[in-house]
Design a protein around this motif. Structure first.
Motif, PDB file in Angstrom:
ATOM      1  N   SER A 179      60.112  22.476  84.370  1.00 53.31           N
ATOM      2  CA  SER A 179      61.009  23.082  83.405  1.00 53.31           C
ATOM      3  C   SER A 179      60.478  23.411  82.188  1.00 53.31           C
ATOM      4  O   SER A 179      60.611  24.378  81.487  1.00 53.31           O
ATOM      5  CB  SER A 179      62.331  22.508  83.198  1.00 53.31           C
ATOM      6  OG  SER A 179      62.970  22.586  85.132  1.00 53.31           O
ATOM      7  N   SER A 180      59.979  22.243  81.418  1.00 54.40           N
ATOM      8  CA  SER A 180      59.539  22.561  80.092  1.00 54.40           C
ATOM      9  C   SER A 180      58.130  23.424  80.107  1.00 54.40           C
ATOM     10  O   SER A 180      57.918  24.332  79.281  1.00 54.40           O
ATOM     11  CB  SER A 180      58.916  21.016  79.440  1.00 54.40           C
ATOM     12  OG  SER A 180      60.116  20.306  79.604  1.00 54.40           O
ATOM     13  N   GLY A 204      65.688  26.764  89.753  1.00 51.13           N
ATOM     14  CA  GLY A 204      64.345  27.342  90.371  1.00 51.13           C
ATOM     15  C   GLY A 204      64.780  28.542  90.952  1.00 51.13           C
ATOM     16  O   GLY A 204      63.637  29.374  90.668  1.00 51.13           O
ATOM     17  N   LEU A 205      65.739  28.729  91.653  1.00 50.20           N
ATOM     18  CA  LEU A 205      66.064  29.989  92.191  1.00 50.20           C
ATOM     19  C   LEU A 205      66.213  31.147  91.558  1.00 50.20           C
ATOM     20  O   LEU A 205      65.496  32.293  91.262  1.00 50.20           O
ATOM     21  CB  LEU A 205      67.110  29.797  93.409  1.00 50.20           C
ATOM     22  CG  LEU A 205      67.482  31.153  94.135  1.00 50.20           C
ATOM     23  CD1 LEU A 205      66.431  31.809  94.828  1.00 50.20           C
ATOM     24  CD2 LEU A 205      68.730  30.945  94.760  1.00 50.20           C
ATOM     25  N   PRO A 260      69.558  28.772  82.542  1.00 47.57           N
ATOM     26  CA  PRO A 260      69.370  27.613  83.675  1.00 47.57           C
ATOM     27  C   PRO A 260      68.303  27.002  83.659  1.00 47.57           C
ATOM     28  O   PRO A 260      68.560  25.653  83.865  1.00 47.57           O
ATOM     29  CB  PRO A 260      69.047  28.874  84.781  1.00 47.57           C
ATOM     30  CG  PRO A 260      69.830  30.123  84.475  1.00 47.57           C
ATOM     31  CD  PRO A 260      69.377  30.164  83.083  1.00 47.57           C
ATOM     32  N   ASN A 261      67.038  27.390  83.079  1.00 48.20           N
ATOM     33  CA  ASN A 261      66.214  26.397  82.759  1.00 48.20           C
ATOM     34  C   ASN A 261      66.395  25.339  81.931  1.00 48.20           C
ATOM     35  O   ASN A 261      65.999  24.046  81.891  1.00 48.20           O
ATOM     36  CB  ASN A 261      64.694  27.335  82.191  1.00 48.20           C
ATOM     37  CG  ASN A 261      63.328  26.458  82.017  1.00 48.20           C
ATOM     38  OD1 ASN A 261      62.934  26.104  82.979  1.00 48.20           O
ATOM     39  ND2 ASN A 261      62.953  26.154  80.775  1.00 48.20           N
ATOM     40  N   VAL A 263      55.745  30.506  88.607  1.00 49.12           N
ATOM     41  CA  VAL A 263      55.007  29.653  89.620  1.00 49.12           C
ATOM     42  C   VAL A 263      55.698  28.248  89.360  1.00 49.12           C
ATOM     43  O   VAL A 263      55.958  27.401  90.265  1.00 49.12           O
ATOM     44  CB  VAL A 263      53.418  29.653  89.254  1.00 49.12           C
ATOM     45  CG1 VAL A 263      52.871  28.382  90.235  1.00 49.12           C
ATOM     46  CG2 VAL A 263      52.927  30.837  89.857  1.00 49.12           C
ATOM     47  N   SER A 264      55.858  27.812  88.023  1.00 46.60           N
ATOM     48  CA  SER A 264      56.605  26.487  87.870  1.00 46.60           C
ATOM     49  C   SER A 264      58.004  26.587  88.364  1.00 46.60           C
ATOM     50  O   SER A 264      58.460  25.364  89.033  1.00 46.60           O
ATOM     51  CB  SER A 264      56.685  26.280  86.399  1.00 46.60           C
ATOM     52  OG  SER A 264      55.477  26.253  85.887  1.00 46.60           O
ATOM     53  N   CYS A 265      58.510  27.416  88.608  1.00 37.66           N
ATOM     54  CA  CYS A 265      59.898  27.503  89.204  1.00 37.66           C
ATOM     55  C   CYS A 265      59.926  27.523  90.562  1.00 37.66           C
ATOM     56  O   CYS A 265      60.903  27.005  91.304  1.00 37.66           O
ATOM     57  CB  CYS A 265      60.749  28.872  88.635  1.00 37.66           C
ATOM     58  SG  CYS A 265      61.254  29.012  87.068  1.00 37.66           S
TER      59      CYS A 265
END
Length: 464
Positions: free
Chosen positions: A282-283, A343-344, A389-390, A452-454
């Protein structure tokens, strides 16, 4: 500000209830919301007044920009050390002291008659703002019930965005009727209300026993300070040797700092939290997203005025579509973040953002205002759905006893992204690539990293 905790509060950190009871919760929301808006209004109003200040103080325009850079530098250097201090003093205690320092420094603007004095005042204001920002997210987590945490963070984001939208116009209005010190006057009543409401309504202060790690705080400030000054020097004509020395010093000190913090039970730099894949991903997503949006925000006015020959007024009206759309989408993202996995939502937000950035890159040769504005709305929608959300994911994934550290991490990540984004933008402008399609494509590539991270984050098992 009577924040002397009981003996049991000092000895250990008890579990918090699921949010504050009403009506106390509403008063606490007012206190935190006003505290968030103050610094944003202050900075936005000051930016519009820089030419006036340069003239009245009889200094070069390049010199008066120090008022902005000094403030930003102190913020990024001190948020993490102050979040650790908040754990020792109690979050409400530090928040209130930060507010008080900010307001006292603001009053001093009325007796400042030189650039040096104003820079000193801005440094004091930045310390106050950093103190409040370092623990604000932790208190939001304590104020709202768990099921409404996303909405609380989205409300804070929305108010900050709204304040940043109106600040330049407000600053211009004040300057047309009064001298520049009155730019800061609007913050005084807001700050006073925040202090009064927060003195009783904010979550009770809880202190963690132990000595404050002053050496870690100094190493943290030195690492971030040298890195930021080094990056800025690289694109502002500073001799390469000096730039290289600054960056090497940042790397050396930062390496020693990280190794030292890895052995601490409660580190100032939250390496313990970054071992959690949810927080780390998330960071990373937040950092890449902050860089991407900063590039678009800074380069867009250049493109509008240099490539499409818009007047400053036209460019301002078109540009306003971004923050105004963000104000509308932030509450929606908050509600969604309490119902769907971050993530979504991050994937949805980054897909929208990347799409908008690519579309912005390939504008028609002679675009109408609406051609640009609807693309900005798409980018803004993606940003709004992604960022709240992140941030919630980082705050919620951390243990309650490390909530301030998690909040400091999100603030530092965001500010680091802004600095890196402005540095990349300066490099693009120096290469004569800052007013075409290139910045939007670079931003889209960076925001794709967030996506991509999500996507990886979505594959992780959610925390219990």
């Amino acid at each position: 500000m009577h924040d002397r905790p009981s003996a049991e509060h000092t000895a250990a950190v008890p579990p918090f209830a699921d949010g504050l009871a009403t009506p106390r919760r509403y008063a606490a929301i007012v206190a935190v919301s006003l505290g968030t808006m103050i610094g944003v209004i202050d900075t936005g109003s000051l930016n519009i007044a820089l030419p006036t200040l340069a003239q009245e103080l009889n200094v070069a325009p390049s010199s008066v920009v120090t008022l902005v850079t000094a403030y930003q530098l102190v913020l990024i250097m001190t948020v993490l050390p102050l979040s650790a201090l908040g754990d020792r003093l109690g979050h409400r205690t530090l928040y209130q002291y930060g507010q008080a320092l900010y307001l006292v420094a603001t009053l001093l603007c009325f007796v400042a008659h030189s650039l040096a004095a104003l820079v000193a005042i801005r440094v004091a204001q930045a310390l106050g703002a950093a103190a409040t920002a370092s623990v604000a997210s932790a208190m939001i987590r304590q104020i709202y019930p768990q099921a409404r945490l996303g909405r609380g963070m989205a409300l804070n984001t929305m108010l900050a965005t709204l304040a940043s939208t109106i600040a330049p116009s407000l600053g211009g209005l004040i300057l047309s009727h009064a001298r520049w010190p009155w730019l800061f006057a609007i913050c005084l009543p807001l700050g006073a209300v925040s202090l009064l409401a927060g003195s009783k309504a904010l979550p009770d202060p809880v202190r963690r026993a132990g000595r404050y790690d002053l050496l870690a705080a100094l190493l943290c400030a030195a690492t971030f300070g040298l890195a930021v000054v080094g990056m800025e020097s690289a694109v502002h004509g500073v001799p390469p040797l000096l730039t290289g020395l600054l960056l090497v010093a940042a790397i050396v000190i930062g390496t020693a700092f990280v190794r030292r913090e890895a052995e601490q039970e409660h580190p100032v730099l939250p390496v313990d939290l970054l071992r959690d894949r949810q927080i780390a991903l998330s960071s990373l997503a937040g950092l890449a997203g902050s860089i991407a949006t900063m590039i678009v925000m800074i380069t867009l006015p250049f493109r509008l005025q240099q490539e499409f020959h818009y007047t400053p007024t036209e460019a301002g009206l078109v540009y306003a579509a971004w923050p105004m759309a963000l104000v509308l989408f932030a509450p929606v993202s908050g509600i969604l973040s309490d119902r769907f996995r971050p993530g979504l939502l991050g994937i949805v937000g980054t897909v929208l953002g990347v799409t908008g950035m690519v579309l912005l890159a390939f504008l028609p040769a002679h675009p109408e205002h609406v051609d640009i504005m609807w693309r900005l709305v798409v980018i803004s929608a993606g940003s709004g759905i992604f960022f709240a959300p992140n941030a919630r994911q980082i705050i919620f994934a951390a243990p309650m006893t490390r909530a301030a550290a998690a909040g400091g991490l999100t603030q530092t990540t965001r500010m680091t992204g802004q600095v890196m984004g402005s540095t990349i933008t300066a490099g693009l402008l120096a290469l004569s690539l800052g007013s075409g399609a290139t910045p939007s494509l670079v931003a889209a590539a960076l925001f794709s990293i967030s996506g991509v991270s999500c996507l990886v984050l979505l594959g992780l098992r959610p925390r219990a």
